[in-house]
Scaffold this motif. Sequence first.
Motif, mmCIF file in Angstrom:
data_model
loop_
_atom_site.group_PDB
_atom_site.id
_atom_site.type_symbol
_atom_site.label_atom_id
_atom_site.label_comp_id
_atom_site.label_asym_id
_atom_site.label_seq_id
_atom_site.Cartn_x
_atom_site.Cartn_y
_atom_site.Cartn_z
ATOM 1 N N GLU A 166 0.833 -1.205 0.000
ATOM 2 C CA GLU A 166 0.000 0.000 0.000
ATOM 3 C C GLU A 166 0.868 1.255 0.000
ATOM 4 N N GLY A 167 1.988 1.207 0.704
ATOM 5 C CA GLY A 167 2.917 2.329 0.701
ATOM 6 C C GLY A 167 3.540 2.560 -0.664
ATOM 7 N N VAL A 168 3.878 1.469 -1.352
ATOM 8 C CA VAL A 168 4.450 1.578 -2.698
ATOM 9 C C VAL A 168 3.438 2.227 -3.638
ATOM 10 N N VAL A 169 2.192 1.749 -3.619
ATOM 11 C CA VAL A 169 1.158 2.315 -4.495
ATOM 12 C C VAL A 169 0.934 3.784 -4.163
ATOM 13 N N SER A 170 0.826 4.102 -2.885
ATOM 14 C CA SER A 170 0.619 5.482 -2.462
ATOM 15 C C SER A 170 1.765 6.377 -2.913
ATOM 16 N N GLU A 171 2.971 5.891 -2.747
ATOM 17 C CA GLU A 171 4.147 6.672 -3.159
ATOM 18 C C GLU A 171 4.154 6.901 -4.666
ATOM 19 N N LEU A 172 3.854 5.873 -5.441
ATOM 20 C CA LEU A 172 3.834 6.018 -6.899
ATOM 21 C C LEU A 172 2.777 7.020 -7.332
ATOM 22 N N GLU A 173 1.638 6.990 -6.665
ATOM 23 C CA GLU A 173 0.555 7.889 -7.052
ATOM 24 C C GLU A 173 0.788 9.315 -6.551
ATOM 25 N N GLN A 174 1.186 9.457 -5.303
ATOM 26 C CA GLN A 174 1.300 10.792 -4.718
ATOM 27 C C GLN A 174 2.604 11.494 -5.063
ATOM 28 N N GLU A 175 3.704 10.747 -5.110
ATOM 29 C CA GLU A 175 4.997 11.391 -5.376
ATOM 30 C C GLU A 175 5.362 11.391 -6.857
#
Length: 92
Positions: free
Chosen positions: A30-39
Amino acid sequence: MNIDLVVDLVKEKKGFRSTARDGYIRFIAEGVVSELEQEQGLVIDLANPHHLMLVVDLSEWRYTNRDSEDTPRHLKFRLHNLVISSVGDSNG
């Protein structure tokens, strides 16, 4: 978004059969997906095999290399290609 599939594939890559690590792997994914989307500004679609396997590979690498800050070159290259292809998709 099917994080369960990401967790299952990471476990398969690592050879895990127990569910003991599922919560931790899920948190990483979930952190990887969030990072890819937000950053990175990407829209991750886990139905897309390219997106799915990048998230799986990044999650597996992060699980295995908790203390390392250097992402392997092949993962950086794949991420770079995904960012470039998404820019091309938004202009088309």
